[in-house]
Design a protein around this motif. Structure first.
Motif, PDB file in Angstrom:
ATOM      1  N   GLY A  68       0.833  -1.189   0.000  1.00 23.61           N
ATOM      2  CA  GLY A  68       0.000   0.000   0.000  1.00 23.61           C
ATOM      3  C   GLY A  68       0.872   1.244   0.000  1.00 23.61           C
ATOM      4  O   GLY A  68       2.102   1.178  -0.125  1.00 23.61           O
ATOM      5  N   THR A  69       0.255   2.380   0.178  1.00 22.37           N
ATOM      6  CA  THR A  69       0.992   3.650   0.158  1.00 22.37           C
ATOM      7  C   THR A  69       2.089   3.668   1.202  1.00 22.37           C
ATOM      8  O   THR A  69       3.236   4.059   0.914  1.00 22.37           O
ATOM      9  CB  THR A  69       0.027   4.820   0.386  1.00 22.37           C
ATOM     10  OG1 THR A  69      -0.962   4.816  -0.633  1.00 22.37           O
ATOM     11  CG2 THR A  69       0.769   6.149   0.366  1.00 22.37           C
ATOM     12  N   ASN A  70       1.774   3.258   2.421  1.00 19.24           N
ATOM     13  CA  ASN A  70       2.767   3.297   3.491  1.00 19.24           C
ATOM     14  C   ASN A  70       3.786   2.170   3.401  1.00 19.24           C
ATOM     15  O   ASN A  70       4.733   2.129   4.184  1.00 19.24           O
ATOM     16  CB  ASN A  70       2.062   3.300   4.842  1.00 19.24           C
ATOM     17  CG  ASN A  70       1.396   4.629   5.115  1.00 19.24           C
ATOM     18  OD1 ASN A  70       2.038   5.566   5.565  1.00 19.24           O
ATOM     19  ND2 ASN A  70       0.116   4.732   4.811  1.00 19.24           N
ATOM     20  N   SER A  71       3.593   1.272   2.449  1.00 20.21           N
ATOM     21  CA  SER A  71       4.600   0.251   2.147  1.00 20.21           C
ATOM     22  C   SER A  71       5.683   0.790   1.216  1.00 20.21           C
ATOM     23  O   SER A  71       6.580   0.038   0.837  1.00 20.21           O
ATOM     24  CB  SER A  71       3.947  -0.962   1.480  1.00 20.21           C
ATOM     25  OG  SER A  71       2.808  -1.407   2.169  1.00 20.21           O
ATOM     26  N   GLU A  72       5.572   2.080   0.841  1.00 19.47           N
ATOM     27  CA  GLU A  72       6.443   2.647  -0.204  1.00 19.47           C
ATOM     28  C   GLU A  72       6.298   1.858  -1.502  1.00 19.47           C
ATOM     29  O   GLU A  72       7.260   1.646  -2.245  1.00 19.47           O
ATOM     30  CB  GLU A  72       7.901   2.704   0.251  1.00 19.47           C
ATOM     31  CG  GLU A  72       8.127   3.569   1.485  1.00 19.47           C
ATOM     32  CD  GLU A  72       9.537   3.520   2.035  1.00 19.47           C
ATOM     33  OE1 GLU A  72      10.471   4.032   1.368  1.00 19.47           O
ATOM     34  OE2 GLU A  72       9.702   2.945   3.138  1.00 19.47           O
ATOM     35  N   ALA A  73       5.080   1.428  -1.779  1.00 15.08           N
ATOM     36  CA  ALA A  73       4.847   0.532  -2.906  1.00 15.08           C
ATOM     37  C   ALA A  73       5.279   1.129  -4.236  1.00 15.08           C
ATOM     38  O   ALA A  73       5.738   0.407  -5.122  1.00 15.08           O
ATOM     39  CB  ALA A  73       3.376   0.141  -2.973  1.00 15.08           C
ATOM     40  N   ALA A  74       5.147   2.448  -4.380  1.00 22.63           N
ATOM     41  CA  ALA A  74       5.548   3.070  -5.641  1.00 22.63           C
ATOM     42  C   ALA A  74       7.050   2.973  -5.865  1.00 22.63           C
ATOM     43  O   ALA A  74       7.526   3.156  -6.990  1.00 22.63           O
ATOM     44  CB  ALA A  74       5.115   4.542  -5.657  1.00 22.63           C
ATOM     45  N   SER A  75       7.797   2.650  -4.799  1.00 17.48           N
ATOM     46  CA  SER A  75       9.246   2.497  -4.896  1.00 17.48           C
ATOM     47  C   SER A  75       9.684   1.035  -4.876  1.00 17.48           C
ATOM     48  O   SER A  75      10.881   0.754  -4.812  1.00 17.48           O
ATOM     49  CB  SER A  75       9.927   3.240  -3.736  1.00 17.48           C
ATOM     50  OG  SER A  75       9.613   4.609  -3.759  1.00 17.48           O
ATOM     51  N   VAL A  76       8.727   0.125  -4.914  1.00 14.19           N
ATOM     52  CA  VAL A  76       9.016  -1.309  -4.876  1.00 14.19           C
ATOM     53  C   VAL A  76       8.644  -1.904  -6.225  1.00 14.19           C
ATOM     54  O   VAL A  76       7.521  -1.737  -6.701  1.00 14.19           O
ATOM     55  CB  VAL A  76       8.236  -1.997  -3.734  1.00 14.19           C
ATOM     56  CG1 VAL A  76       8.487  -3.502  -3.744  1.00 14.19           C
ATOM     57  CG2 VAL A  76       8.617  -1.393  -2.385  1.00 14.19           C
ATOM     58  N   SER A  77       9.584  -2.607  -6.832  1.00 21.62           N
ATOM     59  CA  SER A  77       9.365  -3.111  -8.190  1.00 21.62           C
ATOM     60  C   SER A  77       8.371  -4.264  -8.217  1.00 21.62           C
ATOM     61  O   SER A  77       8.066  -4.890  -7.188  1.00 21.62           O
ATOM     62  CB  SER A  77      10.689  -3.571  -8.798  1.00 21.62           C
ATOM     63  OG  SER A  77      11.102  -4.814  -8.227  1.00 21.62           O
ATOM     64  N   LEU A  78       7.907  -4.557  -9.410  1.00 21.23           N
ATOM     65  CA  LEU A  78       6.967  -5.670  -9.601  1.00 21.23           C
ATOM     66  C   LEU A  78       7.590  -6.982  -9.142  1.00 21.23           C
ATOM     67  O   LEU A  78       6.964  -7.761  -8.406  1.00 21.23           O
ATOM     68  CB  LEU A  78       6.562  -5.742 -11.069  1.00 21.23           C
ATOM     69  CG  LEU A  78       5.587  -6.841 -11.482  1.00 21.23           C
ATOM     70  CD1 LEU A  78       4.243  -6.652 -10.798  1.00 21.23           C
ATOM     71  CD2 LEU A  78       5.406  -6.837 -12.992  1.00 21.23           C
ATOM     72  N   ASP A  79       8.812  -7.262  -9.557  1.00 21.30           N
ATOM     73  CA  ASP A  79       9.464  -8.508  -9.156  1.00 21.30           C
ATOM     74  C   ASP A  79       9.663  -8.574  -7.649  1.00 21.30           C
ATOM     75  O   ASP A  79       9.499  -9.640  -7.038  1.00 21.30           O
ATOM     76  CB  ASP A  79      10.807  -8.658  -9.871  1.00 21.30           C
ATOM     77  CG  ASP A  79      10.653  -9.010 -11.345  1.00 21.30           C
ATOM     78  OD1 ASP A  79       9.561  -9.474 -11.742  1.00 21.30           O
ATOM     79  OD2 ASP A  79      11.621  -8.811 -12.106  1.00 21.30           O
ATOM     80  N   GLU A  80      10.021  -7.440  -7.035  1.00 21.88           N
ATOM     81  CA  GLU A  80      10.201  -7.422  -5.582  1.00 21.88           C
ATOM     82  C   GLU A  80       8.891  -7.724  -4.869  1.00 21.88           C
ATOM     83  O   GLU A  80       8.871  -8.446  -3.864  1.00 21.88           O
ATOM     84  CB  GLU A  80      10.730  -6.064  -5.136  1.00 21.88           C
ATOM     85  CG  GLU A  80      12.201  -5.837  -5.476  1.00 21.88           C
ATOM     86  CD  GLU A  80      12.657  -4.423  -5.161  1.00 21.88           C
ATOM     87  OE1 GLU A  80      13.832  -4.262  -4.766  1.00 21.88           O
ATOM     88  OE2 GLU A  80      11.848  -3.473  -5.317  1.00 21.88           O
ATOM     89  N   ARG A  81       7.802  -7.199  -5.360  1.00 21.03           N
ATOM     90  CA  ARG A  81       6.509  -7.467  -4.734  1.00 21.03           C
ATOM     91  C   ARG A  81       6.185  -8.967  -4.786  1.00 21.03           C
ATOM     92  O   ARG A  81       5.720  -9.554  -3.801  1.00 21.03           O
ATOM     93  CB  ARG A  81       5.404  -6.680  -5.428  1.00 21.03           C
ATOM     94  CG  ARG A  81       5.516  -5.171  -5.295  1.00 21.03           C
ATOM     95  CD  ARG A  81       4.256  -4.520  -5.838  1.00 21.03           C
ATOM     96  NE  ARG A  81       4.418  -3.097  -6.105  1.00 21.03           N
ATOM     97  CZ  ARG A  81       3.409  -2.245  -6.262  1.00 21.03           C
ATOM     98  NH1 ARG A  81       2.165  -2.693  -6.185  1.00 21.03           N
ATOM     99  NH2 ARG A  81       3.621  -0.978  -6.506  1.00 21.03           N
ATOM    100  N   ILE A  82       6.403  -9.557  -5.930  1.00 22.68           N
ATOM    101  CA  ILE A  82       6.122 -10.986  -6.081  1.00 22.68           C
ATOM    102  C   ILE A  82       7.017 -11.815  -5.167  1.00 22.68           C
ATOM    103  O   ILE A  82       6.561 -12.741  -4.478  1.00 22.68           O
ATOM    104  CB  ILE A  82       6.273 -11.398  -7.553  1.00 22.68           C
ATOM    105  CG1 ILE A  82       5.116 -10.805  -8.380  1.00 22.68           C
ATOM    106  CG2 ILE A  82       6.323 -12.921  -7.702  1.00 22.68           C
ATOM    107  CD1 ILE A  82       5.252 -10.986  -9.873  1.00 22.68           C
ATOM    108  N   GLU A  83       8.304 -11.478  -5.117  1.00 21.63           N
ATOM    109  CA  GLU A  83       9.238 -12.225  -4.273  1.00 21.63           C
ATOM    110  C   GLU A  83       8.878 -12.100  -2.792  1.00 21.63           C
ATOM    111  O   GLU A  83       8.937 -13.082  -2.035  1.00 21.63           O
ATOM    112  CB  GLU A  83      10.662 -11.723  -4.509  1.00 21.63           C
ATOM    113  CG  GLU A  83      11.215 -12.110  -5.880  1.00 21.63           C
ATOM    114  CD  GLU A  83      12.490 -11.358  -6.230  1.00 21.63           C
ATOM    115  OE1 GLU A  83      13.018 -10.636  -5.356  1.00 21.63           O
ATOM    116  OE2 GLU A  83      12.957 -11.489  -7.383  1.00 21.63           O
ATOM    117  N   LEU A  84       8.483 -10.896  -2.359  1.00 23.98           N
ATOM    118  CA  LEU A  84       8.110 -10.704  -0.963  1.00 23.98           C
ATOM    119  C   LEU A  84       6.840 -11.471  -0.615  1.00 23.98           C
ATOM    120  O   LEU A  84       6.729 -12.051   0.465  1.00 23.98           O
ATOM    121  CB  LEU A  84       7.911  -9.216  -0.671  1.00 23.98           C
ATOM    122  CG  LEU A  84       9.165  -8.388  -0.420  1.00 23.98           C
ATOM    123  CD1 LEU A  84       8.803  -6.923  -0.246  1.00 23.98           C
ATOM    124  CD2 LEU A  84       9.921  -8.897   0.808  1.00 23.98           C
TER     125      LEU A  84
END
Length: 315
Positions: free
Chosen positions: A49-65
């Motif tokens: 979400g917004t407070n996850s700094e999601a706009a600064s987290v890449s697509l691949d990083e999101r999937i890996e996490l």
């Protein structure tokens, strides 16, 4: 009646903070620890979400996490991943991945880069996402945050989407900060048992919102005050003692009021860094900036004055 294939999500969710290492890579171990702690405190996990700094987290990083959480035993049913990206193919990929690991819903911003897109354009964006994902399990939660996205989710748009996709459009997070808008959304879409979940973005509205039919809240400060917020939700949901509800609401409001006067991501990370004796929690990805020592000490003093202490992590 609620749509038969939707799991109606309810309760408080934390838009989970994302920890980074000194080289700005994601600290996966610390992320998993924080999620497991939030889960133990009764929180759902609105990762990316917004407070996850999601706009600064890449697509691949999101999937890996996300995969790291599931591998660590976090219940996928507690997850509400953020899947709103401007590029439809990326939003489709992220949404399909969330479904593949068993997440019961995704939270989707509108395409936020574009200036004042039309209602038809926004309807087309969400329609393409639904059609291209092509999965009856999809429960899509709209994310209304106009002061950041510059793209509002209107009543008219929701009505159009519900008419076209009644078994898919599952709810909305209202981060407008406008109580009148939140109340309108609850009364129009969530208060008659249609299976549409409205989540205000602050625990400070829960005493007003839950009795009207709100589903819970998705609040930044659930990252640092999860147990009290969970207790407040449970009391309201059970129509508990009014004086106890009033007291708990004052307590969570006091914490929220301190953090919301500050850059919230940096402030919450500073609090976690000191409480967990983990300096790495202070790190944010640019363009955000971490708290300096003076700001951190002032925050600690404000929290001490109201008797706030972060709950410990389980061993």
């Amino acid at each position: 009646m609620p749509a038969s294939n939707l799991i109606r999500l309810r309760g408080p969710y934390a838009p989970v903070l994302t920890p980074f290492k000194a080289d700005l890579c994601i600290d996966t171990g610390r992320f998993v620890e924080h999620c497991r702690w939030l889960e133990s405190q009764g929180m759902g996990l609105a990762i990316f979400g917004t407070n996850s700094e999601a706009a600064s987290v890449s697509l691949d990083e999101r999937i890996e996490l996300t995969e790291a959480l599931v591998a660590a035993g976090v219940d996928p049913m507690k997850l509400m991943p953020g899947a709103g990206l401007c590029a439809i193919p990326e939003a489709v990929r992220l949404t399909r991945h969330a479904l593949s690991i068993g997440a019961p819903g995704v939270l989707v911003l509108p395409p936020y880069y574009f200036k004042t897109p039309s209602e038809d354009g926004l309807f087309a964006y969400y329609s393409e996402l639904v059609e291209q994902v092509g999965d009856a399990r999809l429960a899509l939660y709209l994310y209304h945050f106009p002061q950041m996205s510059q793209v509002p989710i209107t009543v008219a748009l929701i009505e159009r989407l519900l008419k076209r996709y009644p078994d898919t459009i599952a709810g909305l997070k209202d981060s407008s900060g406008d109580w009148d808008n939140t109340r309108t959304m609850i009364e129009r879409f969530a208060s008659h048992g249609q299976g549409f979940s409205v989540f205000p973005s602050s625990e400070s509205t829960m005493t007003r919102a839950i009795p009207l039919g709100a589903a819970g809240c998705i609040s930044a400060t659930n990252n640092v005050n999860p147990a009290r917020v969970r207790a407040l939700f449970d009391l309201l949901d059970a129509k508990g003692d009014a004086s106890e509800i009033e007291s708990l609401q004052r307590d969570v409001d006091a914490v929220r009021s301190i953090f919301q006067r500050l850059p919230m991501i940096a402030a919450m990370k500073s609090t976690l860094a000191r409480a967990r004796d983990a300096r790495g929690w202070n790190i944010v990805r640019p363009p955000l900036q971490s708290f300096d020592e003076s700001a951190a000490r002032d925050l600690d003093a404000q929290l001490a004055r109201i008797g706030f202490e972060l709950a410990p992590q389980q061993a």
